[in-house]
Structures are given as structure tokens and as C-alpha cells.
Design a protein around this motif. Structure first.
Motif, PDB file in Angstrom:
ATOM      1  N   ASP A 114       0.848  -1.188   0.000  1.00 33.86           N
ATOM      2  CA  ASP A 114       0.000   0.000   0.000  1.00 33.86           C
ATOM      3  C   ASP A 114       0.883   1.236   0.000  1.00 33.86           C
ATOM      4  OD1 ASP A 114       0.709   0.561   2.822  1.00 33.86           O
ATOM      5  OD2 ASP A 114      -0.576  -1.158   3.254  1.00 33.86           O
ATOM      6  N   LEU A 115       0.244   2.399  -0.082  1.00 36.72           N
ATOM      7  CA  LEU A 115       0.991   3.647  -0.186  1.00 36.72           C
ATOM      8  C   LEU A 115       1.742   3.974   1.101  1.00 36.72           C
ATOM      9  CD1 LEU A 115       1.729   5.980  -2.000  1.00 36.72           C
ATOM     10  CD2 LEU A 115      -0.403   7.137  -1.337  1.00 36.72           C
ATOM     11  N   ALA A 116       1.222   3.545   2.239  1.00 38.99           N
ATOM     12  CA  ALA A 116       1.946   3.784   3.486  1.00 38.99           C
ATOM     13  C   ALA A 116       3.269   3.034   3.480  1.00 38.99           C
ATOM     14  CB  ALA A 116       1.092   3.362   4.683  1.00 38.99           C
ATOM     15  N   TRP A 156      -3.439   2.568   6.922  1.00 38.16           N
ATOM     16  CA  TRP A 156      -4.343   3.662   6.553  1.00 38.16           C
ATOM     17  C   TRP A 156      -4.281   4.783   7.589  1.00 38.16           C
ATOM     18  CZ3 TRP A 156      -6.796   6.892   3.750  1.00 38.16           C
ATOM     19  CH2 TRP A 156      -7.852   7.660   4.269  1.00 38.16           C
ATOM     20  N   PHE A 213      -1.175   6.818   6.973  1.00 42.79           N
ATOM     21  CA  PHE A 213      -1.295   7.660   5.789  1.00 42.79           C
ATOM     22  C   PHE A 213      -2.222   8.845   6.040  1.00 42.79           C
ATOM     23  CE2 PHE A 213      -3.419   8.853   1.822  1.00 42.79           C
ATOM     24  CZ  PHE A 213      -2.298   9.275   1.107  1.00 42.79           C
ATOM     25  N   LEU A 214      -3.344   8.599   6.692  1.00 41.84           N
ATOM     26  CA  LEU A 214      -4.273   9.693   6.982  1.00 41.84           C
ATOM     27  C   LEU A 214      -3.623  10.727   7.893  1.00 41.84           C
ATOM     28  CD1 LEU A 214      -7.073  10.961   6.785  1.00 41.84           C
ATOM     29  CD2 LEU A 214      -7.795   9.495   8.689  1.00 41.84           C
ATOM     30  N   ALA A 265      -1.452  12.748   5.672  1.00 41.91           N
ATOM     31  CA  ALA A 265      -2.244  13.590   4.774  1.00 41.91           C
ATOM     32  C   ALA A 265      -2.755  14.830   5.501  1.00 41.91           C
ATOM     33  CB  ALA A 265      -3.412  12.782   4.202  1.00 41.91           C
ATOM     34  N   ALA A 267      -7.616  12.380   1.084  1.00 38.68           N
ATOM     35  CA  ALA A 267      -6.744  11.259   1.428  1.00 38.68           C
ATOM     36  C   ALA A 267      -7.302   9.921   0.972  1.00 38.68           C
ATOM     37  CB  ALA A 267      -6.485  11.240   2.936  1.00 38.68           C
ATOM     38  N   ARG A 268      -8.595   9.683   1.185  1.00 39.05           N
ATOM     39  CA  ARG A 268      -9.156   8.376   0.835  1.00 39.05           C
ATOM     40  C   ARG A 268      -9.092   8.131  -0.666  1.00 39.05           C
ATOM     41  NH1 ARG A 268      -9.611   3.427   2.559  1.00 39.05           N
ATOM     42  NH2 ARG A 268     -10.322   4.187   4.595  1.00 39.05           N
ATOM     43  N   TRP A 289      -5.455   7.459  -1.581  1.00 41.33           N
ATOM     44  CA  TRP A 289      -5.088   6.139  -1.050  1.00 41.33           C
ATOM     45  C   TRP A 289      -5.610   5.022  -1.949  1.00 41.33           C
ATOM     46  CZ3 TRP A 289      -2.266   3.856   2.758  1.00 41.33           C
ATOM     47  CH2 TRP A 289      -2.654   2.601   3.238  1.00 41.33           C
ATOM     48  N   ASP A 290      -6.866   5.092  -2.300  1.00 39.96           N
ATOM     49  CA  ASP A 290      -7.475   4.020  -3.101  1.00 39.96           C
ATOM     50  C   ASP A 290      -6.853   3.944  -4.497  1.00 39.96           C
ATOM     51  OD1 ASP A 290      -9.129   3.339  -1.012  1.00 39.96           O
ATOM     52  OD2 ASP A 290     -10.881   4.428  -1.776  1.00 39.96           O
ATOM     53  N   ASN A 327      -3.100   2.794  -4.318  1.00 40.34           N
ATOM     54  CA  ASN A 327      -3.008   1.371  -3.988  1.00 40.34           C
ATOM     55  C   ASN A 327      -3.422   0.493  -5.163  1.00 40.34           C
ATOM     56  OD1 ASN A 327      -2.116   1.982  -1.445  1.00 40.34           O
ATOM     57  ND2 ASN A 327      -4.083   1.630  -0.432  1.00 40.34           N
TER      58      ASN A 327
END
Length: 471
Positions: A48-50, A81, A84-85, A88, A122-123, A126-127, A130
Motif C-alpha cells: 500500500d501507499l503507506a 491507513w 497515511f491519513l 495527509a 486522502a481516501r 489512497w485508493d 493502492n
């Protein structure tokens, strides 16, 4: 208009012409960095991006801490998540910090995401990131950015198994990967138990029993040849400063014997041991035709509580203010007097010393290599617009920009390759503004040729590491 657009950072028509016609299409020669060889050999895919963006990134952790974010969202056990949030939410607070430019440039170049990152976006970011990361292993990243060469940073005792695996495979297609010899821990005597463990490991790797200083020199020479056989053509050395002490075999032997027996070593003993070891490494590099990299000026692990809790390389380092000139002059001068000065790159972390480093490099130039001793690119806290510009100006004013080997990421992150684009845009804007002001000739081919050299060609010529024949 999107924040990251085609003419980002390019303030004049000539700047834009230089970048788009001469710089943008140049491949990347990333001669010094800290990418994990195992990730390269395994063609790692990020979950994932994190994981891809925040793992090990102390630039982002420092910003998060400065914004009051709890440590568990930086180096702790928060869910990906959540981490990451948390980041962000901090990004809008990084305006005028290089992170704001870097993050949005990376989102655009890796994922074609134009959205500015904040808690509300952010969501979606993220989506989408990913989704793309699922089909973006390391090999795809390197191909996308035209990365022709990667230099890693490796301890002398490293077996280089991952490098051997890469050399024997087509895992990365057209990207060559070479190790660099980083022997810092062999002369760091602050903790005798740790140092003795390092020396034992070097001895095992070299097949040598290390009981005397000459045994250590023999073991390190064998490991240096081992690295050479695996394609290495660079060493790397990170010190707060070089000691202004004459190398002495006899004095270094006495210090070695005391440390090898587990005894304490005072500051004077540490200095003479480091000076003697660094002279030895310089002579090894010269004999092998390597480049000798000196990263000077970092004051590391300043927060003792954080060091004990989190360990080193977690974002508690700063620019130091040690005197650099005496030890640097002595180290280079001693090697030159021994006719053993290798090609050398001097990296400075304190901008107050830019002209010092640029002029020191000029003291030790010699035929037949143009730019034999380099004032290296802005690194760590200085690999941003202001730091890059100051380095380019100091080098230009005190030396020959034409022979500069250019930018390297010096990074642990596979999402950092746009740093080369960032450097190229800063460079082209600087030259473009000066050309329009009449400070440079109205000769696009001349200035554009300089741009191409600084982006790729100078490094390719200087280091002597072979590129892959594969496209």
C-alpha cells in the motif's frame, strides 16, 4: 491548472525550452543511494501507499512530529491507513517545506494524481495509488523513470548475494545495480563491544583472523577487491568532520590494540585511528581507480531518549557546525603527497561551508580527469530548491560547473526518483533566467549541452560503471 504542471518551477520561456528540449528525456544515473538490495533483487511490490511512501522516511516523520502527531503514526504500530491519513492531515501544513513539492511531484509522476493531498482527499488518493501499486513492482518503477544505474551503500562484511543475483538475472531489465563500500563502523570506537563485533564480522567475511591492525588492513583490502569484482567503483564515508591529525601507523596500532582488548579510547585516540583508517581507504580507492565519497557535517542521533527508544536513522539528526577545513585539507593533502589521491566527491551538509568545499576541491584538481575532485550535490537537508541553487552557485563561482556529476537521490525510497526531475527543473530555471538576462550567451545548443551533461553524461563518463546493454 494542476499544481504540478508541465512548466512547474520554470519561470521563463528559456527555462522551459532548456528543460523540455534538453533535460526531460535524459535517463537517470543514480550513483549513490540507500535502496535495499534485497528489494531490488526480489522486484518488491508494495502492499500500500503507506508502505511505499512512509516506511523509513524520516523527512515525513519529522514533519509529522513537528505538527504534534503521536509517534505511533510515524514509527509505531498504527494501521497503514491510519498512518497515511495522519500524514495527509499534515501535508497542508508543509507549505514552503520541500515535502509539499516532493509529495505532489511523486503523486503526479507515479500515479498521475493531480489532487492536492489533505484530509479530505486522502481516501481517494489512497485508493487510487493502492490500485496502481498492485501492478507496480520495482522493475516497473525503474523502467518508467529511465533509471539506467543504481548505486547502493553496503558494509564491508556484506556478502553481496543480492548484487550477484541481480548481475546474473534480468530482473530489472535495463537497470545496472552496483554496491558501494561503506566502512564507517570499522573506525567508530565509541562502543568497544560493538566495534569488536564489526571487526569480527569483517574478519569472517575476509577469511582472516584479525588480531593486529595489519590484519584489519588485510581483511579490508580483501573485501575491497571482493566489492570490485562485484562491480563496485565507489566508496562512501560519513563523518561529522575529518580529524586534523597526521595518520600514524604506530599510534593507530596502539589504539587498535587497546580497543581490541575491550578498553576505552579517548578522543585523541579516536582521531588518530580515524585519520589512519581514512588514509588507508583513500589509498585503496586510488589503487583500484574508484571514487572516494566524503559525506561531512551531519550531527546524528541528537535526541538520546529517541535513540534509545527508536534506534538510529529515525529522524533525529541535524546539520553540524564542526570546523571542516583543517581535517579536509590534511586528508586530501596527505593522499596527494603520497600520489594516492583518488577521484573524490565532497558533500557538505552545512550551507555556510559551501564556498569552503568548492574552493577546497579546486586545490586538488589534476590531469587527466576533468573535475577530479568534486563539490557534490546538495544532500539530506540541502537537497531542495534553495540548497540546490546555493550549491550550484558556489560551484559555478569557485569551480567549473561544466564538469559537475550532477544529482543523486541519496535515498531509501523507491518513490524518490522525481528528485532528479526536481534538480533538473531548478537547474534549467537558473540557467534560463540568466540566459534571458544576458548573463549567458544566446546560444541554446551551448547551454543545452551543459544541461545534458549535468543530467546524465558527466556521471556516466566520470564513474566508470558499465550500463546494461538491455533497453
Amino acid at each position: 491548472m494542476a499544481f504540478i504542471h508541465d512548466d512547474f518551477l520554470l519561470s521563463t520561456a528559456t527555462s522551459r525550452r532548456l528543460y523540455h528540449d534538453f533535460a526531460a528525456s535524459q535517463p537517470i544515473y543514480d550513483y549513490h543511494g540507500h535502496l535495499p538490495p534485497q528489494d531490488l533483487a526480489s522486484d518488491r511490490r508494495f502492499a500500500d501507499l503507506a508502505e511505499a511512501w512512509l516506511e523509513g522516511d524520516h523527512y515525513k516523520w519529522r514533519a509529522m512530529r513537528a505538527a504534534g502527531v503521536d509517534e505511533r503514526f510515524c514509527t509505531g504500530d498504527a494501521e497503514p491507513w491510519e498512518k497515511f491519513l495522519a500524514f495527509a492531515r499534515v501535508v497542508p501544513q508543509t507549505l514552503r517545506n520541500p515535502l509539499y513539492h516532493w509529495c505532489h511531484l511523486e503523486l503526479k509522476r507515479y500515479f498521475d494524481i493531480d489532487t492536492t493531498l489533505n484530509a479530505d482527499t486522502a481516501r481517494d488518493v489512497w485508493d487510487e495509488a493502492n490500485r496502481q501499486l498492485a501492478d507496480m513492482p520495482v522493475s516497473v518503477i525503474l523502467r518508467r523513470f529511465g533509471v539506467k544505474l543504481i548505486g547502493t551503500t553496503d558494509a564491508p562484511e556484506d556478502g553481496l548475494e543480492h548484487h550477484a543475483q541481480l548481475a546474473a538475472s534480468d530482473t530489472l531489465g535495463g537497470t545496472a545495480v552496483y554496491p558501494a563500500f561503506r566502512p564507517d563502523r570499522t573506525h567508530q570506537l565509541g562502543d568497544p563491544e560493538t566495534w569488536n563485533g564489526v571487526i569480527d564480522a569483517v574478519g569472517r567475511a575476509a577469511g582472516v583472523s584479525i588480531d593486529r591492525l595489519d590484519d584489519l588492513f588485510d581483511a579490508l583490502a580483501k573485501r575491497h577487491r571482493f566489492f570490485h569484482d562485484h562491480g563496485a567503483r565507489l566508496s562512501d564515508h560519513g563523518l561529522t568532520h575529518l580529524p586534523d591529525v597526521e595518520p600514524s601507523q604506530a599510534a593507530a596500532e596502539a589504539v587498535f590494540d587497546r580497543a581490541r582488548a575491550g578498553g576505552p579510547v579517548d578522543a585523541a585516540g579516536q582521531d588518530v585511528f580515524t585519520a589512519s583508517m581514512m588514509n588507508f581507504f583513500g589509498r585503496l580507492d586510488h589503487a583500484a581507480g574508484w571514487t572516494h565519497q566524503l559525506h561531512l557535517g551531519a550531527l546524528r542521533n541528537n535526541n538520546a531518549w529517541a535513540l534509545e527508544r527508536l534506534g538510529p536513522d529515525t529522524g533525529f539528526d541535524s546539520i553540524g557546525d564542526e570546523r571542516q577545513a583543517p581535517g579536509l585539507r590534511r586528508h586530501l593533502g596527505t593522499l596527494a603527497g603520497q600520489e594516492a589521491l583518488p577521484k573524490t566527491i565532497l558533500y557538505n551538509l552545512n550551507p555556510d561551508n559551501n564556498e569552503l568545499f568548492a574552493t577546497m576541491a579546486g586545490n586538488f584538481q589534476s590531469a587527466p580527469t576533468p573535475g577530479r575532485v568534486q563539490f557534490g550535490s546538495g544532500w539530506w537537508f540541502l537537497d531542495q530548491k534553495d540548497g540546490m541553487t546555493k550549491q550550484l552557485n558556489a560551484l559555478s563561482n569557485c569551480g567549473l560547473l561544466a564538469h559537475f556529476v550532477g544529482m543523486t537521490t541519496d535515498s531509501r525510497s523507491f518513490l524518490s526518483f522525481p528528485r532528479h526531475e526536481y534538480f533538473r527543473r531548478v537547474l534549467c530555471d537558473l540557467l534560463g533566467r540568466e540566459k534571458e538576462a544576458g548573463e549567458l550567451p544566446d546560444d541554446l545548443a551551448l547551454v543545452g549541452g551543459l544541461v545534458k551533461d549535468l543530467c546524465f553524461d558527466n556521471a556516466r563518463r566520470y564513474f566508470g560503471m558499465a550500463l546494461c546493454d538491455r533497453d
